[in-house]
Design an enzyme around this catalytic site. Structure first.
Site, mmCIF file in Angstrom:
data_model
loop_
_atom_site.group_PDB
_atom_site.id
_atom_site.type_symbol
_atom_site.label_atom_id
_atom_site.label_comp_id
_atom_site.label_asym_id
_atom_site.label_seq_id
_atom_site.Cartn_x
_atom_site.Cartn_y
_atom_site.Cartn_z
ATOM 1 N N ASP A 128 0.856 -1.181 0.000
ATOM 2 C CA ASP A 128 0.000 0.000 0.000
ATOM 3 C C ASP A 128 0.895 1.235 0.000
ATOM 4 O O ASP A 128 1.578 1.515 0.985
ATOM 5 C CB ASP A 128 -0.906 -0.002 1.229
ATOM 6 C CG ASP A 128 -1.956 1.102 1.178
ATOM 7 O OD1 ASP A 128 -2.208 1.623 0.076
ATOM 8 O OD2 ASP A 128 -2.524 1.433 2.236
ATOM 9 N N GLU A 154 4.956 4.888 3.840
ATOM 10 C CA GLU A 154 4.398 6.188 4.204
ATOM 11 C C GLU A 154 5.531 7.178 4.466
ATOM 12 O O GLU A 154 6.570 6.796 5.030
ATOM 13 C CB GLU A 154 3.506 6.056 5.453
ATOM 14 C CG GLU A 154 2.966 7.342 6.012
ATOM 15 C CD GLU A 154 2.152 8.129 5.010
ATOM 16 O OE1 GLU A 154 2.408 9.339 4.882
ATOM 17 O OE2 GLU A 154 1.274 7.537 4.347
ATOM 18 N N ASN A 181 9.847 6.686 0.910
ATOM 19 C CA ASN A 181 9.276 7.321 -0.272
ATOM 20 C C ASN A 181 9.222 6.264 -1.373
ATOM 21 O O ASN A 181 10.256 5.810 -1.854
ATOM 22 C CB ASN A 181 10.138 8.507 -0.698
ATOM 23 C CG ASN A 181 9.550 9.280 -1.865
ATOM 24 O OD1 ASN A 181 8.551 8.867 -2.447
ATOM 25 N ND2 ASN A 181 10.176 10.391 -2.216
ATOM 26 N N ASP A 206 -2.018 12.456 -3.573
ATOM 27 C CA ASP A 206 -2.134 13.900 -3.718
ATOM 28 C C ASP A 206 -1.979 14.265 -5.196
ATOM 29 O O ASP A 206 -0.972 13.945 -5.813
ATOM 30 C CB ASP A 206 -1.050 14.595 -2.889
ATOM 31 C CG ASP A 206 -1.325 16.078 -2.701
ATOM 32 O OD1 ASP A 206 -1.815 16.709 -3.665
ATOM 33 O OD2 ASP A 206 -1.062 16.602 -1.608
ATOM 34 N N LYS A 210 -1.052 22.089 -9.321
ATOM 35 C CA LYS A 210 -0.221 23.122 -9.940
ATOM 36 C C LYS A 210 0.919 22.486 -10.737
ATOM 37 O O LYS A 210 1.565 21.549 -10.281
ATOM 38 C CB LYS A 210 0.354 24.048 -8.868
ATOM 39 C CG LYS A 210 -0.710 24.851 -8.128
ATOM 40 C CD LYS A 210 -0.091 25.749 -7.078
ATOM 41 C CE LYS A 210 -1.177 26.534 -6.343
ATOM 42 N NZ LYS A 210 -0.599 27.409 -5.281
#
Length: 237
Positions: A128, A154, A181, A206, A210
């Site tokens: 995950d 995470e 990461n 996320d 931008k």
């Protein structure tokens, strides 16, 4: 925009503000038949989902407002996770945004000894990516104790520490959390795992809308290529 959820008599009342996960709603209404009546409301540009109940002819007496962390707690209430975390960890404040390009996250993590991490490291593995609090993965691990192993990655360290505390508290031997990461560490982690990689989940990454932040996105070609090259035949994402 939301929906009114009408419960049978004899049930308390709950008003929920914000986006309500489906499992959280199920947890609230699990033991009660429901009927849904759509009612569209706009309140300071926030979506609201309200669950109201009436007892016979009595009017609604009180409303309890639940915050997003409370909803997550309700969603996974059956895990019975303790809130008494170690003094060393302290209060876990969830920071929503962490820079994945920081120096501490740009170096691949050290590969653990899989024989020390899992009771049986030859079992099929689910990874995950961006596991957050880890509740989802723990929920799965408790239901597949001898069939699969679970690895959560995470980049918010305190969440990993708390998840590790929960795993130890529940005495689970088929799940492991890492402060890592995935963009820089996924390949070397899964390529050294003794068993097959059967499933990779990336839940609500996320989007970084931008353009100048697109480089921070977790779903990028190198990671996708790494997932594709390591998945077992008929593996899933």
């Amino acid at each position: 925009m939301g929906s009114w959820v009408c419960l049978p008599s004899g049930v308390g009342s709950v008003t929920v503000s914000g986006a309500l996960p489906r499992r959280a709603l199920s947890a609230l209404l699990l033991q009660n038949p429901i009927s849904l009546l759509p009612s569209y409301q706009f309140h300071h540009n926030r979506r609201r989902v309200c669950a109201s109940a009436s007892s016979g002819a009595k009017e609604l007496q009180q409303q309890q407002y639940l915050r997003s962390p409370d909803l997550v707690g309700l969603e996974y209430a059956d895990l019975n996770l303790t809130h008494k975390i170690s003094e060393e960890l302290g209060h876990v404040r969830i920071r929503q945004h962490v820079n994945p390009l920081s120096s501490s996250l740009s170096v691949p993590v050290e590969v653990p000894d899989w024989n020390q991490v899992f009771r049986d490291p030859t079992l099929p593995l689910m990874v995950d990516i961006g596991c957050g609090s880890g509740r989802f993965l723990i929920w799965l691990a408790k239901r597949n104790l001898v069939m699969r192993n679970y690895l959560g990655l995470e980049i918010r360290k305190k969440l990993v520490k708390r998840a590790e505390f929960w795993v130890k508290d529940l005495a689970l031997s088929n799940i492991y959390f890492m402060f890592a990461n995935a963009t820089t560490s996924f390949q070397q982690l899964v390529s050294t795992y003794p068993g097959p990689l059967m499933l990779v989940s990336i839940l609500c990454p996320d989007p970084y809308f931008k353009k100048r932040h697109h480089k921070r996105r977790v779903v990028q070609k190198p990671l996708v290529d790494s997932i594709a090259s390591n998945l077992m035949p008929s593996g899933q994402v």
